[in-house]
Design an enzyme around this catalytic site. Sequence first.
Site, short mmCIF file in Angstrom:
data_model
loop_
_atom_site.label_atom_id
_atom_site.label_comp_id
_atom_site.label_asym_id
_atom_site.label_seq_id
_atom_site.Cartn_x
_atom_site.Cartn_y
_atom_site.Cartn_z
N TYR A 164 -50.23 -49.02 -37.81
CA TYR A 164 -50.04 -49.58 -39.59
C TYR A 164 -51.64 -50.73 -39.14
CZ TYR A 164 -47.36 -52.33 -43.10
OH TYR A 164 -47.03 -52.87 -44.10
N LYS A 168 -54.21 -51.04 -42.49
CA LYS A 168 -53.86 -51.63 -43.46
C LYS A 168 -55.23 -52.16 -43.55
CE LYS A 168 -50.03 -50.72 -45.29
NZ LYS A 168 -50.00 -50.37 -46.72
P1 NAI Z 1 -40.35 -48.80 -49.18
O1 NAI Z 1 -40.27 -48.11 -48.66
O2 NAI Z 1 -39.70 -49.31 -50.60
O3 NAI Z 1 -42.33 -48.02 -50.34
C1 NAI Z 1 -42.73 -47.29 -50.23
C2 NAI Z 1 -42.56 -45.46 -50.99
O4 NAI Z 1 -43.71 -44.62 -50.39
C3 NAI Z 1 -41.02 -45.73 -50.97
O5 NAI Z 1 -40.32 -45.44 -51.83
C4 NAI Z 1 -41.49 -44.15 -49.72
O6 NAI Z 1 -41.07 -43.42 -50.49
C5 NAI Z 1 -43.29 -43.57 -50.88
N1 NAI Z 1 -44.12 -42.55 -49.89
C6 NAI Z 1 -43.97 -42.50 -48.37
N2 NAI Z 1 -44.67 -41.51 -48.14
C7 NAI Z 1 -45.46 -41.58 -49.25
C8 NAI Z 1 -45.93 -40.36 -49.54
N3 NAI Z 1 -47.21 -39.70 -48.03
N4 NAI Z 1 -46.43 -39.74 -51.08
C9 NAI Z 1 -45.81 -40.73 -51.60
N5 NAI Z 1 -44.92 -41.37 -51.37
C10 NAI Z 1 -44.83 -41.77 -50.25
O7 NAI Z 1 -41.73 -50.31 -49.53
P2 NAI Z 1 -42.51 -51.70 -50.11
O8 NAI Z 1 -42.61 -52.55 -48.69
O9 NAI Z 1 -42.13 -51.48 -51.18
O10 NAI Z 1 -44.00 -51.01 -49.47
C11 NAI Z 1 -45.08 -50.80 -50.27
C12 NAI Z 1 -46.06 -50.48 -50.20
O11 NAI Z 1 -46.34 -52.12 -49.56
C13 NAI Z 1 -46.34 -49.87 -48.86
O12 NAI Z 1 -47.71 -49.98 -48.55
C14 NAI Z 1 -46.83 -50.87 -47.55
O13 NAI Z 1 -47.28 -50.46 -45.97
C15 NAI Z 1 -47.15 -52.73 -48.38
N6 NAI Z 1 -45.87 -53.76 -47.71
C16 NAI Z 1 -45.58 -54.28 -48.18
C17 NAI Z 1 -44.84 -55.14 -47.07
C18 NAI Z 1 -43.37 -56.03 -47.69
O14 NAI Z 1 -42.93 -57.40 -46.81
N7 NAI Z 1 -42.56 -55.55 -48.48
C19 NAI Z 1 -45.76 -56.59 -46.42
C20 NAI Z 1 -47.29 -55.75 -46.69
C21 NAI Z 1 -47.17 -54.12 -46.75
#
Ligand code: NAI
Length: 290
Positions: A164, A168
């Site tokens: 990850y 990132k």
């Molecule tokens: P989340 O798991 O709720 O959302 C991620 C979404 O991406 C999910 O709905 C999932 O179905 C979708 N997804 C995964 N693989 C996919 C693919 N191949 N094609 C299309 N959609 C796909 O998690 P969250 O927290 O909302 O994360 C959103 C972004 O923010 C991610 O990139 C995560 O790494 C990043 N992030 C989040 C943090 C946090 O504190 N929540 C911290 C740092 C980064």
Amino acid sequence: MLRFDDRVAIVTGAGHGLGRSHALLLAERGAKVVVNDLGGALDGTGASAGPAAEVAELIRETGGQAVAGADDVSTPEGAEAVVRAAVDAFGRIDIVVNNAGILRDRSFGKMTVEEFDAVLAVHVRGSYLVSRAAYPYMKEAGYGRVVNTSSPAGLFGNFGQANYSTAKMGLVGLTKTLGIEGARNGVKANAIAPVAWTRMTSSLLPAEFESRFTAERVSALVAYLVHDSCEVSGEVFSVGGGRVARVFVAEGPGWRSDDLTPEDVAANWAAVMAEQPYLLTATESMQAML
Ligand code: NAI
């Protein structure tokens, strides 16, 4: 009020969490939105058209315009289908928010090659592929806004997240280069390093973070960065709990010699390591947010 009337936005991974919040905010302010989400589990396994469809439906119910798709952004075909959905439904593409992501955490010595590759595929390849598919339309229009989703774990490192973190920080390089190359075509690219209470973090963050580290407090920055009026490009911003801060790669003043030897390096190590008063760890960044 910053509005997005007549703008068409793609938000990947918008079925849950941050992406959902970004999509709702952009739609509420007039953007036509392609809600993409594969609909799988946190580790990327499985798929369902449900989450994206529900968010698009919610947008339409509240008077906005949206289409849904469950394409996998980590494949060229999937990424092209996301962009085609925007062009077919709305005739153009102005904004790409690369947000889709998965986790396959494991300590460095135990992580498998598959776990490493799977995480890079969604975050790095996915962001590259969707931006790549959208870029010709942006170039043609002389206008585009891209936001990539980095992480404090990439900028500063984090135990159990070699895959990850690599992904990132890779997005920072992609953002900076797209920022440079896009300049002549009116395309601006920036990255965010968010902290928010979502399904990805709810088991890791203290319970009291739920009400303070809301996804909406991250979406506000995303909306600013994809607005016409945004001037910056190639930058990275830390965002969480209502705080926004520029993150930058810092280099110290260093030490030099025309005849640099290994012994010189050893003897002048303190000067090489000279510190500036910058935030250098995820913990310091988090403390500032708090
Ligand atoms: P989340 O798991 O709720 O959302 C991620 C979404 O991406 C999910 O709905 C999932 O179905 C979708 N997804 C995964 N693989 C996919 C693919 N191949 N094609 C299309 N959609 C796909 O998690 P969250 O927290 O909302 O994360 C959103 C972004 O923010 C991610 O990139 C995560 O790494 C990043 N992030 C989040 C943090 C946090 O504190 N929540 C911290 C740092 C980064």
